[in-house]
Design a protein around this motif. Structure first.
Motif, PDB file in Angstrom:
ATOM      1  N   THR A  19     -41.594 -23.264  18.692  1.00 20.44           N
ATOM      2  CA  THR A  19     -41.008 -23.602  17.566  1.00 20.44           C
ATOM      3  C   THR A  19     -40.407 -22.751  16.517  1.00 20.44           C
ATOM      4  OG1 THR A  19     -41.638 -26.014  18.253  1.00 20.44           O
ATOM      5  CG2 THR A  19     -40.327 -25.801  16.199  1.00 20.44           C
ATOM      6  N   ALA A  20     -41.648 -22.034  16.218  1.00 19.21           N
ATOM      7  CA  ALA A  20     -41.741 -21.270  14.926  1.00 19.21           C
ATOM      8  C   ALA A  20     -40.778 -20.155  15.019  1.00 19.21           C
ATOM      9  CB  ALA A  20     -43.120 -20.684  14.637  1.00 19.21           C
ATOM     10  N   ALA A  21     -40.405 -19.574  16.441  1.00 18.19           N
ATOM     11  CA  ALA A  21     -39.493 -18.692  16.618  1.00 18.19           C
ATOM     12  C   ALA A  21     -38.006 -19.009  17.052  1.00 18.19           C
ATOM     13  CB  ALA A  21     -40.038 -17.580  17.243  1.00 18.19           C
ATOM     14  N   GLY A  22     -37.887 -20.632  17.012  1.00 17.86           N
ATOM     15  CA  GLY A  22     -36.793 -20.920  17.505  1.00 17.86           C
ATOM     16  C   GLY A  22     -36.494 -21.101  18.810  1.00 17.86           C
ATOM     17  N   ASP A  23     -37.784 -21.502  19.593  1.00 17.88           N
ATOM     18  CA  ASP A  23     -37.881 -21.510  21.018  1.00 17.88           C
ATOM     19  C   ASP A  23     -36.980 -20.768  21.760  1.00 17.88           C
ATOM     20  OD1 ASP A  23     -39.163 -23.852  20.967  1.00 17.88           O
ATOM     21  OD2 ASP A  23     -37.785 -25.202  20.768  1.00 17.88           O
TER      22      ASP A  23
END
Length: 197
Positions: free
Chosen positions: A6-10
């Motif tokens: 999630t932190a890198a936008g998947d």
């Protein structure tokens, strides 16, 4: 193992790299995406079925906002209480603590104090590789804006049983773990014995 990016936008290339690494290492890996919609209808069932949940780096601020929108904090806490190992790097490390310095808002570093709080400490990642992090951790702890803070050089990790810190480990020579505590109006730093793995 479940990888959450999630932190890198998947990012799908990250998912593919993790799936390939899992295949080569001989274990089953699933990627939990929340962008543009969740990979699984029953996310908690998937999380409870894992041995390890690994969270990648990126923006811890965005990660926390998206997780809260999808109800993941409670699900992850239940998984942890059921013995699933929670792990991660950078934002994927900070998220388990009370908070710590982040570049999620861009420069300069800013402190967040609304992380998940499963571990009742502050978190200081990239302790040796980004020159502003160590002095900021010391300032925040000295002012009482962060509690006792557990820090890691790049390539080092901290192992907990429940909320008890058991050891510091490192995948490269010289990488260390540290504890920064408030001592009156200043911060004191303790370098931890660190086992190479």
């Amino acid at each position: 193992m479940c990888q959450i990016g999630t932190a890198a936008g998947d990012q799908r290339h990250q998912n593919a790299a993790m799936a390939e690494a899992g295949y080569k290492a001989g274990f089953d890996l699933v990627n939990l995406n929340l962008f543009a919609e969740p990979t699984f209808q029953h996310i908690e069932d998937v999380l409870l079925d894992q041995d390890v949940i690994w969270v990648h780096g990126g923006s811890v601020v965005n990660l926390l906002a998206v997780w809260r929108a999808h109800g993941l904090p409670a699900m992850l806490h239940r998984a942890w209480q059921h013995g699933v190992v929670l792990a991660g790097i950078s934002a994927g490390s900070i998220c388990w603590y009370m908070g710590g310095p982040t570049d999620s808002f861009g420069p300069p570093l800013r402190n967040i104090t609304n992380a998940l709080g499963f571990l009742p400490y502050g978190s200081g990642v990239h302790y040796d590789s980004e020159e502003d992090r160590r002095p900021l951790v010391h300032q925040l702890v000295a002012r009482g804006e962060l509690p006792e803070t557990h820090c890691t050089d790049d390539g080092a990790g901290l192992v907990y049983f429940g909320t008890e810190l058991r050891e510091a480990v490192a995948e490269r020579p010289g990488a260390r773990g540290y504890i920064v505590r408030r001592d009156g109006d200043v911060a004191s730093e303790e370098a931890l014995p660190t086992r190479e793995i």
